[in-house]
Write a protein that holds these residues in place. Structure first.
Motif, PDB file in Angstrom:
ATOM      1  N   GLY A   1      -3.436   9.861  -3.299  1.00 47.41           N
ATOM      2  CA  GLY A   1      -4.414   9.219  -2.420  1.00 47.41           C
ATOM      3  C   GLY A   1      -3.855   8.033  -1.667  1.00 47.41           C
ATOM      4  N   THR A   2      -4.661   6.984  -1.563  1.00 47.26           N
ATOM      5  CA  THR A   2      -4.255   5.818  -0.771  1.00 47.26           C
ATOM      6  C   THR A   2      -3.066   5.088  -1.387  1.00 47.26           C
ATOM      7  OG1 THR A   2      -5.978   4.517  -1.885  1.00 47.26           O
ATOM      8  CG2 THR A   2      -6.535   5.477   0.252  1.00 47.26           C
ATOM      9  N   SER A   3      -2.882   5.213  -2.690  1.00 49.34           N
ATOM     10  CA  SER A   3      -1.700   4.591  -3.309  1.00 49.34           C
ATOM     11  C   SER A   3      -0.425   5.244  -2.787  1.00 49.34           C
ATOM     12  CB  SER A   3      -1.771   4.719  -4.835  1.00 49.34           C
ATOM     13  OG  SER A   3      -2.864   3.988  -5.352  1.00 49.34           O
ATOM     14  N   MET A   4      -0.439   6.560  -2.687  1.00 51.46           N
ATOM     15  CA  MET A   4       0.713   7.278  -2.149  1.00 51.46           C
ATOM     16  C   MET A   4       0.906   6.935  -0.671  1.00 51.46           C
ATOM     17  SD  MET A   4       3.211   9.315  -2.678  1.00 51.46           S
ATOM     18  CE  MET A   4       4.172  10.745  -2.185  1.00 51.46           C
ATOM     19  N   LEU A   5      -0.188   6.857   0.063  1.00 50.26           N
ATOM     20  CA  LEU A   5      -0.106   6.495   1.477  1.00 50.26           C
ATOM     21  C   LEU A   5       0.569   5.145   1.656  1.00 50.26           C
ATOM     22  CD1 LEU A   5      -0.945   6.793   4.509  1.00 50.26           C
ATOM     23  CD2 LEU A   5      -3.073   5.645   3.859  1.00 50.26           C
ATOM     24  N   ARG A   6       0.136   4.161   0.903  1.00 43.67           N
ATOM     25  CA  ARG A   6       0.718   2.819   1.020  1.00 43.67           C
ATOM     26  C   ARG A   6       2.195   2.822   0.621  1.00 43.67           C
ATOM     27  NH1 ARG A   6      -4.353   1.427  -1.215  1.00 43.67           N
ATOM     28  NH2 ARG A   6      -3.424   1.254  -3.300  1.00 43.67           N
ATOM     29  N   ALA A   7       2.514   3.588  -0.411  1.00 45.29           N
ATOM     30  CA  ALA A   7       3.907   3.632  -0.876  1.00 45.29           C
ATOM     31  C   ALA A   7       4.825   4.221   0.176  1.00 45.29           C
ATOM     32  CB  ALA A   7       3.985   4.440  -2.170  1.00 45.29           C
TER      33      ALA A   7
ATOM     34  N   ALA B   1       4.103   4.407   3.540  1.00 41.47           N
ATOM     35  CA  ALA B   1       4.028   3.657   4.797  1.00 41.47           C
ATOM     36  C   ALA B   1       4.905   2.393   4.763  1.00 41.47           C
ATOM     37  CB  ALA B   1       2.578   3.279   5.096  1.00 41.47           C
ATOM     38  N   ALA B   2       5.031   1.779   3.611  1.00 51.10           N
ATOM     39  CA  ALA B   2       5.740   0.497   3.531  1.00 51.10           C
ATOM     40  C   ALA B   2       7.186   0.573   4.013  1.00 51.10           C
ATOM     41  CB  ALA B   2       5.666  -0.043   2.104  1.00 51.10           C
ATOM     42  N   PRO B   3       8.004   1.524   3.550  1.00 51.05           N
ATOM     43  CA  PRO B   3       9.400   1.553   4.014  1.00 51.05           C
ATOM     44  C   PRO B   3       9.597   2.280   5.347  1.00 51.05           C
ATOM     45  CG  PRO B   3       9.083   3.192   2.309  1.00 51.05           C
ATOM     46  CD  PRO B   3       7.787   2.470   2.443  1.00 51.05           C
ATOM     47  N   PHE B   4       8.532   2.867   5.867  1.00 47.82           N
ATOM     48  CA  PHE B   4       8.644   3.622   7.120  1.00 47.82           C
ATOM     49  C   PHE B   4       7.589   3.115   8.104  1.00 47.82           C
ATOM     50  CE2 PHE B   4       9.987   6.547   3.710  1.00 47.82           C
ATOM     51  CZ  PHE B   4      11.292   6.785   4.112  1.00 47.82           C
ATOM     52  N   PRO B   5       7.760   1.930   8.655  1.00 50.42           N
ATOM     53  CA  PRO B   5       6.723   1.335   9.501  1.00 50.42           C
ATOM     54  C   PRO B   5       6.441   2.111  10.784  1.00 50.42           C
ATOM     55  CG  PRO B   5       8.752   0.049   9.593  1.00 50.42           C
ATOM     56  CD  PRO B   5       8.925   1.040   8.494  1.00 50.42           C
ATOM     57  N   ARG B   6       7.367   2.975  11.199  1.00 54.10           N
ATOM     58  CA  ARG B   6       7.151   3.760  12.414  1.00 54.10           C
ATOM     59  C   ARG B   6       6.231   4.954  12.175  1.00 54.10           C
ATOM     60  NH1 ARG B   6      10.224   7.844  15.123  1.00 54.10           N
ATOM     61  NH2 ARG B   6      11.902   7.722  13.571  1.00 54.10           N
ATOM     62  N   ALA B   7       6.089   5.357  10.922  1.00 53.26           N
ATOM     63  CA  ALA B   7       5.348   6.573  10.609  1.00 53.26           C
ATOM     64  C   ALA B   7       3.844   6.378  10.744  1.00 53.26           C
ATOM     65  CB  ALA B   7       5.684   7.034   9.195  1.00 53.26           C
ATOM     66  N   ARG B   8       3.188   7.420  11.239  1.00 57.63           N
ATOM     67  CA  ARG B   8       1.730   7.464  11.318  1.00 57.63           C
ATOM     68  C   ARG B   8       1.271   8.709  10.566  1.00 57.63           C
ATOM     69  NH1 ARG B   8       2.863   3.194  12.098  1.00 57.63           N
ATOM     70  NH2 ARG B   8       2.463   1.817  13.859  1.00 57.63           N
ATOM     71  N   PHE B   9       0.089   8.630   9.955  1.00 55.71           N
ATOM     72  CA  PHE B   9      -0.331   9.664   9.022  1.00 55.71           C
ATOM     73  C   PHE B   9      -1.704  10.236   9.356  1.00 55.71           C
ATOM     74  CE2 PHE B   9       2.532   6.790   6.843  1.00 55.71           C
ATOM     75  CZ  PHE B   9       3.374   7.640   6.131  1.00 55.71           C
ATOM     76  N   VAL B  10      -1.846  11.529   9.053  1.00 59.93           N
ATOM     77  CA  VAL B  10      -3.145  12.196   9.059  1.00 59.93           C
ATOM     78  C   VAL B  10      -3.338  12.737   7.637  1.00 59.93           C
ATOM     79  CG1 VAL B  10      -4.595  13.985  10.086  1.00 59.93           C
ATOM     80  CG2 VAL B  10      -2.867  12.824  11.493  1.00 59.93           C
ATOM     81  N   PRO B  11      -3.886  11.939   6.726  1.00 58.49           N
ATOM     82  CA  PRO B  11      -4.081  12.406   5.354  1.00 58.49           C
ATOM     83  C   PRO B  11      -5.087  13.554   5.311  1.00 58.49           C
ATOM     84  CG  PRO B  11      -4.338  10.020   5.521  1.00 58.49           C
ATOM     85  CD  PRO B  11      -4.340  10.552   6.910  1.00 58.49           C
ATOM     86  N   THR B  12      -4.750  14.587   4.559  1.00 58.14           N
ATOM     87  CA  THR B  12      -5.602  15.772   4.435  1.00 58.14           C
ATOM     88  C   THR B  12      -5.371  16.385   3.057  1.00 58.14           C
ATOM     89  OG1 THR B  12      -5.259  16.206   6.794  1.00 58.14           O
ATOM     90  CG2 THR B  12      -6.229  17.979   5.511  1.00 58.14           C
ATOM     91  N   GLY B  13      -6.426  16.898   2.465  1.00 61.53           N
ATOM     92  CA  GLY B  13      -6.286  17.590   1.195  1.00 61.53           C
ATOM     93  C   GLY B  13      -7.012  16.892   0.067  1.00 61.53           C
ATOM     94  N   GLY B  14      -8.167  17.445  -0.319  1.00 64.63           N
ATOM     95  CA  GLY B  14      -8.937  16.879  -1.416  1.00 64.63           C
ATOM     96  C   GLY B  14      -9.733  15.639  -1.066  1.00 64.63           C
ATOM     97  N   ILE B  15      -9.803  15.299   0.210  1.00 66.09           N
ATOM     98  CA  ILE B  15     -10.484  14.072   0.624  1.00 66.09           C
ATOM     99  C   ILE B  15     -11.990  14.315   0.725  1.00 66.09           C
ATOM    100  CG2 ILE B  15     -10.718  12.384   2.492  1.00 66.09           C
ATOM    101  CD1 ILE B  15      -7.744  12.775   3.056  1.00 66.09           C
TER     102      ILE B  15
END
Length: 209
Positions: free
Chosen positions: A138-144, A146-160
């Motif tokens: 979830g959001t813990s994985m997202l934050r983990a 995103a932190a070292p890859f500031p250029r990356a943008r995400f579309v979280p999907t799956g079980g939400i």
């Protein structure tokens, strides 16, 4: 790529993810989603009628329609030929990515690890699908990630689910959140388009700034 995808999403941060068993459902489904405030939708290539569903929903006019669960070059060509404005894959496939570039449509590959994210970024993509988001953490994985890859943008999907939306949407790296709860197989089987409209409206309201 982010700008192109953001334009395709028409300013919304909610992406209904749809598995539609019959093309006859496409028009009333598009009406329900649009009436609920959705501006885009992802039709998964998991059913025999998927191509016709994309075509019918793309012709609706009220939605920007993309194709999801795209696994091959052949599916990519069929999806874009049917009117898909963007392509989403569950994983990173260089051939699908290249075909999307040739056809001039944004592609959002799925990633589940830092290694996969690095491959996508190295290939020139900056927007990825975090999938399956909730099982991955979830959001813990997202934050983990995103932190070292500031250029990356995400579309979280799956079980939400609706209760998860605020956590994802509050992160600045999230472009949009994909979800199936707004139009499930059960809703479609019952023809419960009123409930689809209601759930979509609730999701859109939750996503408002």
């Amino acid at each position: 790529m982010t700008a192109d995808l953001t334009a395709a999403l028409s300013g919304t941060r909610i992406l209904p993810v749809l598995t539609v068993p019959s093309a006859t459902m496409a028009a009333p489904l598009a009406d329900a989603l649009a009436d609920g405030g959705a501006r885009c939708a992802e039709v998964t290539f998991r059913t025999p009628d998927a191509e016709q569903v994309v075509k019918a929903m793309a012709a609706h006019g009220g939605l920007v329609v993309g194709a999801g669960t795209v696994l091959t070059i052949e599916q990519t060509e069929r999806a874009v030929g049917a009117g898909a404005r963007f392509v989403v894959s569950p994983g990173f496939d260089p051939e699908v990515m290249q075909k999307c570039r040739e056809l001039g449509v944004p592609v959002v590959p799925g990633i589940a690890t830092a290694t996969e994210l690095m491959r996508a970024l190295r290939a020139g993509l900056d927007t990825v699908k975090l999938f399956p988001a909730e099982p991955l953490g979830g959001t813990s994985m997202l934050r983990a990630l995103a932190a070292p890859f500031p250029r990356a943008r995400f579309v979280p999907t799956g079980g939400i689910r609706p209760a998860h939306l605020s956590g994802y949407l509050s992160h600045p790296a999230v472009v949009a959140v994909g979800g199936t709860w707004m139009a499930t197989a059960e809703h479609l089987e019952r023809g419960d388009y009123a409930e689809i409209r209601k759930l979509t409206a609730e999701a859109v309201e939750r996503s408002a700034p």
